[in-house]
Design a protein around this motif. Structure first.
Motif, PDB file in Angstrom:
ATOM      1  N   PRO A   1       9.054   8.756  -1.045  1.00 17.57           N
ATOM      2  CA  PRO A   1       7.925   8.954  -1.799  1.00 17.57           C
ATOM      3  C   PRO A   1       7.428   7.858  -2.606  1.00 17.57           C
ATOM      4  CG  PRO A   1       9.418  10.971  -1.967  1.00 17.57           C
ATOM      5  CD  PRO A   1      10.168   9.629  -1.410  1.00 17.57           C
ATOM      6  N   ALA A   2       8.325   6.977  -3.234  1.00 25.23           N
ATOM      7  CA  ALA A   2       7.968   5.893  -3.915  1.00 25.23           C
ATOM      8  C   ALA A   2       6.973   4.837  -3.147  1.00 25.23           C
ATOM      9  CB  ALA A   2       9.256   5.225  -4.670  1.00 25.23           C
ATOM     10  N   GLU A   3       7.851   4.711  -2.013  1.00 23.72           N
ATOM     11  CA  GLU A   3       7.292   3.813  -1.012  1.00 23.72           C
ATOM     12  C   GLU A   3       5.773   4.161  -0.441  1.00 23.72           C
ATOM     13  OE1 GLU A   3      11.311   1.955   1.043  1.00 23.72           O
ATOM     14  OE2 GLU A   3      10.302   3.826   2.193  1.00 23.72           O
ATOM     15  N   TYR A   4       5.930   5.602  -0.369  1.00 22.97           N
ATOM     16  CA  TYR A   4       4.478   6.174   0.027  1.00 22.97           C
ATOM     17  C   TYR A   4       3.275   5.627  -1.153  1.00 22.97           C
ATOM     18  CZ  TYR A   4       5.588   9.284   4.047  1.00 22.97           C
ATOM     19  OH  TYR A   4       5.975   9.353   5.232  1.00 22.97           O
ATOM     20  N   ASP A   5       3.767   6.051  -2.363  1.00 25.21           N
ATOM     21  CA  ASP A   5       3.027   5.613  -3.441  1.00 25.21           C
ATOM     22  C   ASP A   5       2.581   4.095  -3.428  1.00 25.21           C
ATOM     23  OD1 ASP A   5       2.985   8.310  -4.159  1.00 25.21           O
ATOM     24  OD2 ASP A   5       4.643   8.115  -5.658  1.00 25.21           O
ATOM     25  N   ASP A   6       3.640   3.185  -3.275  1.00 24.78           N
ATOM     26  CA  ASP A   6       3.345   1.830  -3.244  1.00 24.78           C
ATOM     27  C   ASP A   6       2.138   1.515  -2.170  1.00 24.78           C
ATOM     28  OD1 ASP A   6       4.982   1.431  -5.252  1.00 24.78           O
ATOM     29  OD2 ASP A   6       6.599   0.527  -4.388  1.00 24.78           O
ATOM     30  N   HIS A   7       2.414   1.960  -0.821  1.00 29.85           N
ATOM     31  CA  HIS A   7       1.581   1.862   0.107  1.00 29.85           C
ATOM     32  C   HIS A   7       0.174   2.068  -0.192  1.00 29.85           C
ATOM     33  CE1 HIS A   7       1.176   0.958   4.449  1.00 29.85           C
ATOM     34  NE2 HIS A   7      -0.132   1.517   4.096  1.00 29.85           N
ATOM     35  N   GLN A   8       0.040   3.318  -0.823  1.00 32.20           N
ATOM     36  CA  GLN A   8      -1.201   3.890  -1.255  1.00 32.20           C
ATOM     37  C   GLN A   8      -1.951   2.869  -2.300  1.00 32.20           C
ATOM     38  OE1 GLN A   8      -1.477   7.711  -2.102  1.00 32.20           O
ATOM     39  NE2 GLN A   8      -3.637   8.047  -1.513  1.00 32.20           N
ATOM     40  N   THR A   9      -1.189   2.570  -3.326  1.00 27.03           N
ATOM     41  CA  THR A   9      -1.555   1.751  -4.394  1.00 27.03           C
ATOM     42  C   THR A   9      -2.130   0.484  -3.953  1.00 27.03           C
ATOM     43  OG1 THR A   9      -0.083   2.864  -5.881  1.00 27.03           O
ATOM     44  CG2 THR A   9      -0.889   0.579  -6.376  1.00 27.03           C
ATOM     45  N   LEU A  10      -1.388  -0.310  -3.116  1.00 25.94           N
ATOM     46  CA  LEU A  10      -1.795  -1.568  -2.270  1.00 25.94           C
ATOM     47  C   LEU A  10      -3.040  -1.486  -1.736  1.00 25.94           C
ATOM     48  CD1 LEU A  10       1.521  -3.062  -1.628  1.00 25.94           C
ATOM     49  CD2 LEU A  10      -0.036  -3.938  -3.170  1.00 25.94           C
ATOM     50  N   LEU A  11      -3.059  -0.233  -1.033  1.00 27.53           N
ATOM     51  CA  LEU A  11      -4.306   0.018  -0.139  1.00 27.53           C
ATOM     52  C   LEU A  11      -5.694   0.339  -1.092  1.00 27.53           C
ATOM     53  CD1 LEU A  11      -5.229   0.980   2.702  1.00 27.53           C
ATOM     54  CD2 LEU A  11      -5.084   3.134   2.122  1.00 27.53           C
ATOM     55  N   ARG A  12      -5.287   1.053  -2.165  1.00 29.45           N
ATOM     56  CA  ARG A  12      -6.590   1.304  -2.955  1.00 29.45           C
ATOM     57  C   ARG A  12      -6.836   0.247  -4.109  1.00 29.45           C
ATOM     58  NH1 ARG A  12      -5.390   5.614  -6.720  1.00 29.45           N
ATOM     59  NH2 ARG A  12      -7.544   5.173  -7.487  1.00 29.45           N
TER      60      ARG A  12
ATOM     61  N   PHE B   1      -2.069  -3.800   9.495  1.00 30.67           N
ATOM     62  CA  PHE B   1      -2.879  -2.976   8.901  1.00 30.67           C
ATOM     63  C   PHE B   1      -2.343  -1.619   8.843  1.00 30.67           C
ATOM     64  CE2 PHE B   1      -6.244   0.057   9.639  1.00 30.67           C
ATOM     65  CZ  PHE B   1      -7.408  -0.204   8.857  1.00 30.67           C
ATOM     66  N   PRO B   2      -2.611  -0.996   7.759  1.00 31.29           N
ATOM     67  CA  PRO B   2      -3.375  -1.302   6.448  1.00 31.29           C
ATOM     68  C   PRO B   2      -2.358  -1.803   5.465  1.00 31.29           C
ATOM     69  CG  PRO B   2      -3.173   1.052   6.614  1.00 31.29           C
ATOM     70  CD  PRO B   2      -2.196   0.445   7.655  1.00 31.29           C
ATOM     71  N   SER B   3      -1.590  -2.944   5.661  1.00 28.42           N
ATOM     72  CA  SER B   3      -0.587  -3.022   4.719  1.00 28.42           C
ATOM     73  C   SER B   3      -0.844  -4.227   3.974  1.00 28.42           C
ATOM     74  CB  SER B   3       0.954  -3.241   5.577  1.00 28.42           C
ATOM     75  OG  SER B   3       1.031  -2.118   6.349  1.00 28.42           O
ATOM     76  N   SER B   4       0.318  -5.029   3.715  1.00 26.82           N
ATOM     77  CA  SER B   4      -0.016  -6.383   2.870  1.00 26.82           C
ATOM     78  C   SER B   4       1.488  -7.188   2.877  1.00 26.82           C
ATOM     79  CB  SER B   4       0.014  -5.883   1.393  1.00 26.82           C
ATOM     80  OG  SER B   4       1.175  -5.317   0.757  1.00 26.82           O
ATOM     81  N   SER B   5       1.429  -8.114   2.220  1.00 27.89           N
ATOM     82  CA  SER B   5       2.725  -8.982   2.396  1.00 27.89           C
ATOM     83  C   SER B   5       3.942  -8.323   1.548  1.00 27.89           C
ATOM     84  CB  SER B   5       2.266 -10.266   1.494  1.00 27.89           C
ATOM     85  OG  SER B   5       2.186 -10.291  -0.064  1.00 27.89           O
ATOM     86  N   HIS B   6       3.688  -7.182   0.811  1.00 27.71           N
ATOM     87  CA  HIS B   6       5.136  -6.665   0.340  1.00 27.71           C
ATOM     88  C   HIS B   6       5.789  -5.813   1.447  1.00 27.71           C
ATOM     89  CE1 HIS B   6       6.863  -3.199  -2.096  1.00 27.71           C
ATOM     90  NE2 HIS B   6       7.077  -4.351  -2.960  1.00 27.71           N
TER      91      HIS B   6
ATOM     92  N   LEU C   1      -7.276 -11.285   3.703  1.00 32.62           N
ATOM     93  CA  LEU C   1      -8.586 -10.877   3.010  1.00 32.62           C
ATOM     94  C   LEU C   1      -8.779  -9.380   3.527  1.00 32.62           C
ATOM     95  CD1 LEU C   1     -10.980 -11.922   1.324  1.00 32.62           C
ATOM     96  CD2 LEU C   1     -12.125 -12.254   3.295  1.00 32.62           C
ATOM     97  N   GLY C   2      -9.029  -8.585   2.387  1.00 34.29           N
ATOM     98  CA  GLY C   2      -9.198  -7.046   2.281  1.00 34.29           C
ATOM     99  C   GLY C   2      -7.898  -6.235   2.383  1.00 34.29           C
ATOM    100  N   PHE C   3      -6.558  -7.157   1.993  1.00 35.43           N
ATOM    101  CA  PHE C   3      -5.452  -6.359   2.162  1.00 35.43           C
ATOM    102  C   PHE C   3      -4.760  -6.646   0.801  1.00 35.43           C
ATOM    103  CE2 PHE C   3      -6.584  -7.028   6.526  1.00 35.43           C
ATOM    104  CZ  PHE C   3      -6.211  -5.850   7.117  1.00 35.43           C
ATOM    105  N   GLY C   4      -3.914  -5.889   0.336  1.00 33.88           N
ATOM    106  CA  GLY C   4      -2.901  -5.945  -0.922  1.00 33.88           C
ATOM    107  C   GLY C   4      -3.666  -6.389  -2.259  1.00 33.88           C
TER     108      GLY C   4
END
Length: 344
Positions: free
Chosen positions: A227-238, A72-77, A99-102
């Motif tokens: 910065p790119a990894e931060y963006d990916d994390h936030q994108t998957l969260l949203r 949490f709050p991540s994904s399979s990525h 469920l609820g992730f990624g």
């Protein structure tokens, strides 16, 4: 009166900003890496919901399957940095977005539960005709893994034929609060469990620095995301408005307390090997976790990584995690051989 008027204006502006932040958010743009991850995955149905997963073949024996369960709050990525290494060792590598992730569905009015997540994984593996797995899990996924372990042990004790159900070969945990008495909560973790959770998540879109700071704090001092990894994390969260479901999902912290004995006993009574790979620079799961783990589970084993590795070992130091995991698997192989029929 002038003071009251100014205060009223400030409060009105603040309220407008909060409402705007709650109702609007920047458009989501998938990076090339996330596009590739999404396109190479698949979906399966759990009732009315769609669950995203990856199922890829590797170079190992066909019957050797590793199941990766994210936190949490991540994904399979999260597993992408160790993916190739796992494919080199196993015949099959499977990971899903819970469920609820990624990329999975994220119902906002859902009663999220560790028990349901375990049932979804069991259904996925049944759909994929997987009978036996090695488990590699992280954070939230650790508790899901322990629920799967508990069910496996309960079936072994019952009159059910375990061959008809999922069998677990081993469990390898990464930093997680599966012992709730050892957790050091961050302030944002507490807020997410309150009614402020959805607003806080919306404001993370307005104040990306705040979001990056809260995520970056759990990484080691020299292994912060790019910065790119931060963006990916936030994108998957949203994705699918998942940030609005974080408050509901965060109730798993209460589940960990309520069902602590069920999952602690699963490790204590385990008939299969259990291992912990631990990053000691974790501000949430401090070294108190390691001490308590060793005290409660004297038969389980562990690997302690470099002192500067934090809460996301497989992201921060993927090669060391693979090395530790594979060394553990060598012991698992010896255990399987000594436990096989006909061995004295």
């Amino acid at each position: 009166m002038a003071y009251i008027g100014k205060r009223g204006i400030v409060l009105s502006v603040l309220a407008a900003v909060l409402v705007w932040a709650f109702r609007t958010s920047p458009a989501l743009v998938l990076s090339p890496q996330l596009k590739e991850w999404k396109q190479s995955g698949k979906f399966f149905s759990h009732g009315q919901f769609k669950v995203f997963y990856h199922d890829e073949t590797g170079k190992g024996e066909a019957g050797e399957v590793v199941l990766c369960i994210h936190g949490f709050p991540s994904s399979s990525h999260d597993w992408v940095k160790v993916w190739d290494g796992l494919q080199g060792r196993f015949g099959r590598v499977i990971a899903s977005d819970l469920l609820g992730f990624g990329f999975s569905d994220k119902p906002l009015d859902h009663n999220y539960s560790i028990f349901e997540q375990a049932s979804i994984i069991e259904k996925l593996l049944e759909t994929l005709e997987v009978k036996e797995v090695y488990i590699l899990s992280h954070d939230y996924g650790d508790t899901v893994a322990l629920e799967l372990l508990r069910r496996f042990l309960d079936r072994q004790k019952s009159s059910e034929k375990s061959a008809a159900h999922l069998r677990i070969t081993s469990v390898c945990l990464l930093n997680g609060g599966f012992l709730p008495e050892t957790i050091t909560f961050q302030w944002v973790q507490y807020l997410l469990t309150t009614s402020f959770g959805p607003y806080l998540s919306r404001l993370s879109n307005l104040l990306p620095f705040s979001f990056r700071r809260s995520i970056g704090k759990v990484f080691g001092p020299d292994t912060k995301p790019t910065p790119a990894e931060y963006d990916d994390h936030q994108t998957l969260l949203r994705w699918n408005d998942g940030h609005l479901a974080m408050g509901s999902i965060s109730q798993y912290q209460n589940e960990r307390v309520a069902h602590r004995e069920r999952w602690v006993e699963a490790v204590q009574q385990s008939t299969i090997p259990v291992h912990l790979i631990y990053g000691p620079a974790d501000p949430v799961n401090t070294p108190v976790l390691l001490d308590r783990y060793r005290e409660l589970f004297p038969r389980a084993t562990d690997t302690v990584l470099n002192s500067k590795i934090g809460h996301y070992p497989h992201v921060e130091d993927p090669q060391s995690v693979l090395t530790a995991f594979f060394n553990f698997l060598e012991k698992v192989a010896s255990f399987k051989q000594s436990s096989s029929p006909g061995k004295m």
